[in-house]
Design an enzyme around this catalytic site. Structure first.
Site, PDB file in Angstrom:
ATOM      1  N   ALA A  45       0.725  -1.283   0.089  1.00 29.65           N
ATOM      2  CA  ALA A  45      -0.051  -0.071  -0.034  1.00 29.65           C
ATOM      3  C   ALA A  45       0.706   1.288  -0.091  1.00 29.65           C
ATOM      4  CB  ALA A  45      -0.885  -0.098   1.298  1.00 29.65           C
ATOM      5  N   GLU A  46       1.877   1.022   0.573  1.00 32.22           N
ATOM      6  CA  GLU A  46       2.781   2.387   0.838  1.00 32.22           C
ATOM      7  C   GLU A  46       4.161   2.066   1.111  1.00 32.22           C
ATOM      8  OE1 GLU A  46      -0.320   5.599   0.627  1.00 32.22           O
ATOM      9  OE2 GLU A  46      -0.297   3.812   1.867  1.00 32.22           O
ATOM     10  N   THR A  47       5.131   2.799   0.350  1.00 28.61           N
ATOM     11  CA  THR A  47       6.654   2.611   0.762  1.00 28.61           C
ATOM     12  C   THR A  47       7.133   4.097   1.253  1.00 28.61           C
ATOM     13  OG1 THR A  47       7.006   1.163  -0.891  1.00 28.61           O
ATOM     14  CG2 THR A  47       8.917   2.394  -0.480  1.00 28.61           C
TER      15      THR A  47
END
Length: 261
Positions: A45-47
């Site tokens: 979903a996020e880095t």
């Protein structure tokens, strides 16, 4: 060029639960295109990417498709790496972001994010929202980036019947669905197909809207919350004026290196 990378499960004390985020510490910024490619390759979903500065850390977040203004679980994951792997000696650190300065405090293994509250108002639900969520929409609000939909019960949130294709046409970052909880103060789910995430496991940034809403609704500033995704997550919450404190735990799943040209 080799870069360290960490995969951290946020808002949980158990592996394979909570919300996984990748964290990439940098000595200097890569190009936006390269960071977006890394985030897409990670397919989480996020880095989070951060660079140390004299006052703390500059921090940016990327989904597999876009850069976002605010992300709670990847901030918590980045703080976990800084405190537990890079052995930061201070108990509080500052991140400088597109949403201003954000602090994270470590106490007894719990990490507390201090974020600005969202400003929201009553909204007329767009037709696609009514069509996609086949439940009675008790209340609907619109914040800076998300719609907040209040349902009648925890069961309604847990067993939500929705059309993700129709939901993806709504002009918003995402849709927060919430109700009063049975063994916590409130529960929620978060859908963001517009940002490349059909359902986010645990969404810290959504709680900048949820906390002020439920604090007013329940007439209390200290709250507990669960996000009812398949992986699930637990949060301690506090309304503190025009800020919120969002507290959770994290577990390291993977550490390694990536090769970047």
């Amino acid at each position: 060029m080799k870069l360290p990378i960490y995969h951290v499960d946020a808002f949980t004390d158990k592996l394979f639960c909570g919300n996984p985020a990748a964290v990439v510490p940098l000595n200097e910024w890569l190009s936006d295109e390269t960071m977006l490619h890394i985030a897409a390759e990670n397919n989480l979903a996020e880095t989070a990417f951060y660079v140390k500065n004299e006052a703390g850390f500059d921090l940016r977040w990327f989904t597999p498709t876009i850069e976002v203004d605010l992300c709670g679980h990847a901030t918590l994951a980045a703080a976990y790496v800084i405190f537990n792997i890079q052995k930061e000696e201070r108990q509080q650190i500052s991140f400088f972001t597109r949403s201003g300065e954000l602090t994270v405090t470590l106490e007894y293994g719990w990490l507390t994010l201090n974020f600005p509250i969202d400003q929201y108002q009553i909204a007329v639900p767009p037709p696609a929202l009514v069509e996609s969520i086949n439940n009675n929409l008790a209340e609907v609000y619109k914040g800076k980036t998300d719609y907040l939909v209040v349902l009648d019960s925890e069961e309604d949130v847990k067993n939500l019947d929705f059309d993700i294709i129709v939901l993806s046409t709504i002009p918003a970052r995402g849709i927060i669905v919430t109700a009063a909880g049975e063994d916590v103060d409130f529960v929620s789910r978060f859908f963001a197909p517009q940002s490349g995430i059909d359902e986010d496991p645990v969404t810290g940034s959504a709680h900048t809207t949820l906390i002020p809403y439920w604090a007013e609704k329940l007439s209390k500033n200290i709250l507990t919350a669960k996000q009812l995704s398949k992986r699930g997550g637990y949060l301690k919450c506090e309304l503190a004026g025009d800020r919120v404190n969002i507290t959770g735990q994290a577990r390291l799943y993977l550490q390694g290196e990536i090769e970047v040209d």
